[in-house]
Scaffold this motif. Structure first.
Motif, PDB file in Angstrom:
ATOM      1  N   UNK A   1      67.148  36.706 118.259  1.00  0.00           N
ATOM      2  CA  UNK A   1      66.579  37.971 118.710  1.00  0.00           C
ATOM      3  C   UNK A   1      65.692  37.743 119.926  1.00  0.00           C
ATOM      4  N   UNK A   2      65.906  38.573 120.950  1.00  0.00           N
ATOM      5  CA  UNK A   2      65.081  38.548 122.163  1.00  0.00           C
ATOM      6  C   UNK A   2      64.778  39.993 122.545  1.00  0.00           C
ATOM      7  N   UNK A   3      63.769  40.179 123.414  1.00  0.00           N
ATOM      8  CA  UNK A   3      63.515  41.523 123.933  1.00  0.00           C
ATOM      9  C   UNK A   3      64.785  42.049 124.574  1.00  0.00           C
ATOM     10  N   UNK A   4      65.054  43.330 124.371  1.00  0.00           N
ATOM     11  CA  UNK A   4      66.285  43.930 124.870  1.00  0.00           C
ATOM     12  C   UNK A   4      66.269  44.172 126.373  1.00  0.00           C
ATOM     13  N   UNK A   5      65.108  44.387 126.960  1.00  0.00           N
ATOM     14  CA  UNK A   5      65.015  44.741 128.382  1.00  0.00           C
ATOM     15  C   UNK A   5      65.013  43.490 129.265  1.00  0.00           C
ATOM     16  N   UNK A   6      65.967  43.429 130.185  1.00  0.00           N
ATOM     17  CA  UNK A   6      66.003  42.346 131.164  1.00  0.00           C
ATOM     18  C   UNK A   6      64.694  42.371 131.958  1.00  0.00           C
TER      19      UNK A   6
ATOM     20  N   UNK B   1      60.790  37.660 125.677  1.00  0.00           N
ATOM     21  CA  UNK B   1      60.244  37.169 124.418  1.00  0.00           C
ATOM     22  C   UNK B   1      61.369  36.954 123.405  1.00  0.00           C
ATOM     23  N   UNK B   2      61.256  35.874 122.637  1.00  0.00           N
ATOM     24  CA  UNK B   2      62.197  35.640 121.545  1.00  0.00           C
ATOM     25  C   UNK B   2      61.456  35.810 120.221  1.00  0.00           C
ATOM     26  N   UNK B   3      62.221  36.106 119.179  1.00  0.00           N
ATOM     27  CA  UNK B   3      61.664  36.367 117.847  1.00  0.00           C
ATOM     28  C   UNK B   3      62.394  35.508 116.820  1.00  0.00           C
ATOM     29  N   UNK B   4      61.673  35.057 115.819  1.00  0.00           N
ATOM     30  CA  UNK B   4      62.297  34.331 114.716  1.00  0.00           C
ATOM     31  C   UNK B   4      63.100  35.305 113.874  1.00  0.00           C
ATOM     32  N   UNK B   5      64.198  34.816 113.328  1.00  0.00           N
ATOM     33  CA  UNK B   5      65.041  35.638 112.468  1.00  0.00           C
ATOM     34  C   UNK B   5      65.306  34.920 111.157  1.00  0.00           C
TER      35      UNK B   5
END
Length: 103
Positions: A39-44, A88-92
């Protein structure tokens, strides 16, 4: 303290694809690669185009559909211009067939 939030059913995102999900007012690009979800922020970070909706996934790289910037979906790191700022990346985690993202 961060919490894991359910964002999708694992079966809703085929292996090798991405999807934009929204939770807690955030848009997140969720990628399914093999047995893993990233998972990462969707906006470039270059021009705010949707990575999950307009991007093309090639292995662990997402290519922005607007101007061709490239990001590593495992870390959010910029791999190619015109973007110069990481996303930004997120843990999943996957539990009971559902995908959770740590916010």
């Amino acid at each position: 303290m961060p919490d894991f939030v359910k964002v999708a059913a694992a079966g809703d995102i085929p292996d090798g694809s991405m999807k934009t999900v929204e939770t807690a007012g955030k848009k997140i690009a969720l990628a399914h690669i093999g047995e893993s979800f990233f998972a990462i922020d969707d906006a470039c970070s270059h021009h705010q185009c949707s990575l999950g909706g307009e991007g093309v996934l090639d292995g662990t790289t997402v290519v922005c559909g607007c101007h061709g910037a490239k990001f590593d979906v495992t870390s959010g790191k910029v791999l190619a211009l015109p973007a110069t700022t990481d996303v930004r990346s997120y843990r999943t985690k996957v539990e009971g067939g559902d995908v959770f993202v740590e916010l």
